[in-house]
Write an enzyme that holds these catalytic residues in place. Structure first.
Site, PDB file in Angstrom:
ATOM      1  N   ASN A  45      32.298  11.574 -45.394  1.00 15.19           N
ATOM      2  CA  ASN A  45      31.320  10.627 -44.737  1.00 15.19           C
ATOM      3  C   ASN A  45      30.368  11.375 -44.010  1.00 15.19           C
ATOM      4  O   ASN A  45      30.579  12.040 -43.210  1.00 15.19           O
ATOM      5  CB  ASN A  45      32.055   9.410 -44.038  1.00 15.19           C
ATOM      6  CG  ASN A  45      33.003   9.509 -43.241  1.00 15.19           C
ATOM      7  OD1 ASN A  45      33.477  10.726 -43.357  1.00 15.19           O
ATOM      8  ND2 ASN A  45      33.038   8.709 -42.352  1.00 15.19           N
TER       9      ASN A  45
ATOM     10  N   GLU B 112      27.605  10.398 -41.496  1.00 18.90           N
ATOM     11  CA  GLU B 112      26.825   9.108 -40.523  1.00 18.90           C
ATOM     12  C   GLU B 112      25.552   9.562 -40.081  1.00 18.90           C
ATOM     13  O   GLU B 112      25.189  10.613 -39.894  1.00 18.90           O
ATOM     14  CB  GLU B 112      27.959   9.039 -39.440  1.00 18.90           C
ATOM     15  CG  GLU B 112      29.248   8.227 -40.015  1.00 18.90           C
ATOM     16  CD  GLU B 112      30.395   7.806 -38.991  1.00 18.90           C
ATOM     17  OE1 GLU B 112      30.144   8.151 -37.876  1.00 18.90           O
ATOM     18  OE2 GLU B 112      31.111   7.133 -39.511  1.00 18.90           O
TER      19      GLU B 112
ATOM     20  N   TYR C 277      22.480   3.566 -38.362  1.00 18.73           N
ATOM     21  CA  TYR C 277      24.008   3.491 -39.028  1.00 18.73           C
ATOM     22  C   TYR C 277      23.716   3.269 -40.762  1.00 18.73           C
ATOM     23  O   TYR C 277      24.233   4.083 -41.414  1.00 18.73           O
ATOM     24  CB  TYR C 277      24.656   2.284 -38.576  1.00 18.73           C
ATOM     25  CG  TYR C 277      25.490   2.662 -37.508  1.00 18.73           C
ATOM     26  CD1 TYR C 277      25.032   3.835 -36.558  1.00 18.73           C
ATOM     27  CD2 TYR C 277      26.432   1.577 -36.972  1.00 18.73           C
ATOM     28  CE1 TYR C 277      25.695   3.985 -35.353  1.00 18.73           C
ATOM     29  CE2 TYR C 277      26.997   1.903 -35.572  1.00 18.73           C
ATOM     30  CZ  TYR C 277      26.679   3.256 -34.652  1.00 18.73           C
ATOM     31  OH  TYR C 277      27.193   3.047 -33.681  1.00 18.73           O
TER      32      TYR C 277
ATOM     33  N   CYS D  13      29.078   7.077 -47.275  1.00 16.63           N
ATOM     34  CA  CYS D  13      30.393   7.075 -47.530  1.00 16.63           C
ATOM     35  C   CYS D  13      30.935   8.342 -48.233  1.00 16.63           C
ATOM     36  O   CYS D  13      30.098   8.877 -49.055  1.00 16.63           O
ATOM     37  CB  CYS D  13      31.115   5.796 -48.364  1.00 16.63           C
ATOM     38  SG  CYS D  13      30.846   4.315 -47.502  1.00 16.63           S
TER      39      CYS D  13
ATOM     40  N   GLU E 151      33.012   8.756 -50.709  1.00 19.51           N
ATOM     41  CA  GLU E 151      33.250   8.644 -52.087  1.00 19.51           C
ATOM     42  C   GLU E 151      31.718   9.049 -52.859  1.00 19.51           C
ATOM     43  O   GLU E 151      31.653   9.640 -53.765  1.00 19.51           O
ATOM     44  CB  GLU E 151      33.684   7.285 -52.575  1.00 19.51           C
ATOM     45  CG  GLU E 151      34.995   6.859 -52.098  1.00 19.51           C
ATOM     46  CD  GLU E 151      34.993   6.382 -50.713  1.00 19.51           C
ATOM     47  OE1 GLU E 151      34.202   6.678 -49.959  1.00 19.51           O
ATOM     48  OE2 GLU E 151      35.806   5.355 -50.531  1.00 19.51           O
TER      49      GLU E 151
ATOM     50  N   CYS F 248      34.741   0.805 -50.140  1.00 16.94           N
ATOM     51  CA  CYS F 248      33.969  -0.240 -49.822  1.00 16.94           C
ATOM     52  C   CYS F 248      33.207  -0.737 -51.129  1.00 16.94           C
ATOM     53  O   CYS F 248      33.215  -0.144 -52.373  1.00 16.94           O
ATOM     54  CB  CYS F 248      32.845  -0.177 -49.020  1.00 16.94           C
ATOM     55  SG  CYS F 248      31.496   0.950 -49.561  1.00 16.94           S
TER      56      CYS F 248
ATOM     57  N   CYS G 256      30.654   1.456 -52.829  1.00 18.69           N
ATOM     58  CA  CYS G 256      31.404   2.607 -53.511  1.00 18.69           C
ATOM     59  C   CYS G 256      32.159   2.307 -54.986  1.00 18.69           C
ATOM     60  O   CYS G 256      32.176   3.005 -55.820  1.00 18.69           O
ATOM     61  CB  CYS G 256      32.154   3.442 -52.653  1.00 18.69           C
ATOM     62  SG  CYS G 256      31.385   4.398 -51.274  1.00 18.69           S
TER      63      CYS G 256
HETATM   64  N1  THU Z   1      33.792   5.066 -45.048  1.00 16.72           N
HETATM   65  C1  THU Z   1      33.960   5.860 -46.225  1.00 16.72           C
HETATM   66  O1  THU Z   1      33.265   7.077 -46.060  1.00 16.72           O
HETATM   67  N2  THU Z   1      34.513   5.420 -47.399  1.00 16.72           N
HETATM   68  C2  THU Z   1      34.928   4.290 -47.359  1.00 16.72           C
HETATM   69  O2  THU Z   1      35.583   3.971 -48.486  1.00 16.72           O
HETATM   70  C3  THU Z   1      35.148   3.282 -46.248  1.00 16.72           C
HETATM   71  C4  THU Z   1      34.257   3.816 -44.936  1.00 16.72           C
HETATM   72  C5  THU Z   1      33.269   5.572 -43.900  1.00 16.72           C
HETATM   73  C6  THU Z   1      31.829   4.832 -43.474  1.00 16.72           C
HETATM   74  C7  THU Z   1      31.739   5.280 -42.233  1.00 16.72           C
HETATM   75  O3  THU Z   1      31.121   6.536 -41.740  1.00 16.72           O
HETATM   76  C8  THU Z   1      33.197   5.038 -41.657  1.00 16.72           C
HETATM   77  O4  THU Z   1      33.949   5.442 -42.702  1.00 16.72           O
HETATM   78  C9  THU Z   1      33.597   4.050 -41.062  1.00 16.72           C
HETATM   79  O5  THU Z   1      33.259   2.882 -41.667  1.00 16.72           O
END
Ligand code: THU
Length: 166
Positions: free
Chosen positions: A61, A63, A67, A72, A74, A111, A114
């Site tokens: 991920n 960030e 936001y 993510c 994936e 999520c 994804c």
């Molecule tokens: N996140 C992912 O990278 N993959 C997921 O399947 C769920 C959430 C990340 C997004 C964000 O950077 C952090 O996890 C918290 O939500």
């Protein structure tokens, strides 16, 4: 009125029960968590994509202080894999999460956005994408993304009437 019941098959196991290639993919996802850029959530996610040429592409991920601009793990991994190797089938995706100085006991699940992107990949290559979700105590193995995204939107809905006309 009648009910429509939707079911999904999810195999539950532990790391020791996996075969060598499954372990390798999960290890790659775990390793990828260590390079995540997650200064806001402190929740580091890693993804490893297995291609038909046996290449493993990882991502994590990324960030952003604004936001929604982040991405993510994936999608970072899949978009890179698809851009670098557009002709290779995506066979599997492994996902792991690291927070509070450890990997999560239970697997995290992708999520909605994804899942939608994994579905596009599955449809694009006309090949099921296997999902391996890592947790220290429990691992989920899912044979195809449609098990995680039932009743998904698909191109068949776009009948001639709905399609954009030239
Ligand atoms: N996140 C992912 O990278 N993959 C997921 O399947 C769920 C959430 C990340 C997004 C964000 O950077 C952090 O996890 C918290 O939500």
């Amino acid at each position: 009125m009648k009910n429509l019941n939707i079911s999904a098959k999810i195999s539950v196991c532990i790391y020791e029960e996996l075969n060598q290639s499954e372990k390798k993919l999960i290890d790659a996802a775990k390793e990828a968590t260590q390079h995540a850029y997650a200064p806001y959530s402190h929740f580091q996610v890693g993804a490893a994509v297995l291609l038909s040429n046996n290449e493993i592409i990882t991502g994590n991920n990324q960030e952003n202080v604004a936001y929604p601009s982040g991405l993510c793990a994936e999608r970072t991994a899949l978009f890179y894999a698809n851009s670098r190797f557009p002709d290779e089938i995506v066979n599997a995706v492994a996902i792991a999460a690291y927070t509070n100085n450890d990997f999560t006991d239970e697997p995290i699940t992708p999520c909605g956005a994804c899942r939608q992107v994994i579905l596009e990949t599955q449809n694009r290559y006309k090949h099921p994408v296997r999902i391996l979700l890592y947790g220290k105590k429990t691992i989920y193995l899912i044979e195809k993304i449609t098990d995680l995204l039932p009743l998904s939107f698909n191109a068949d809905y776009m009948t001639a009437d709905l399609k954009i006309k030239d």
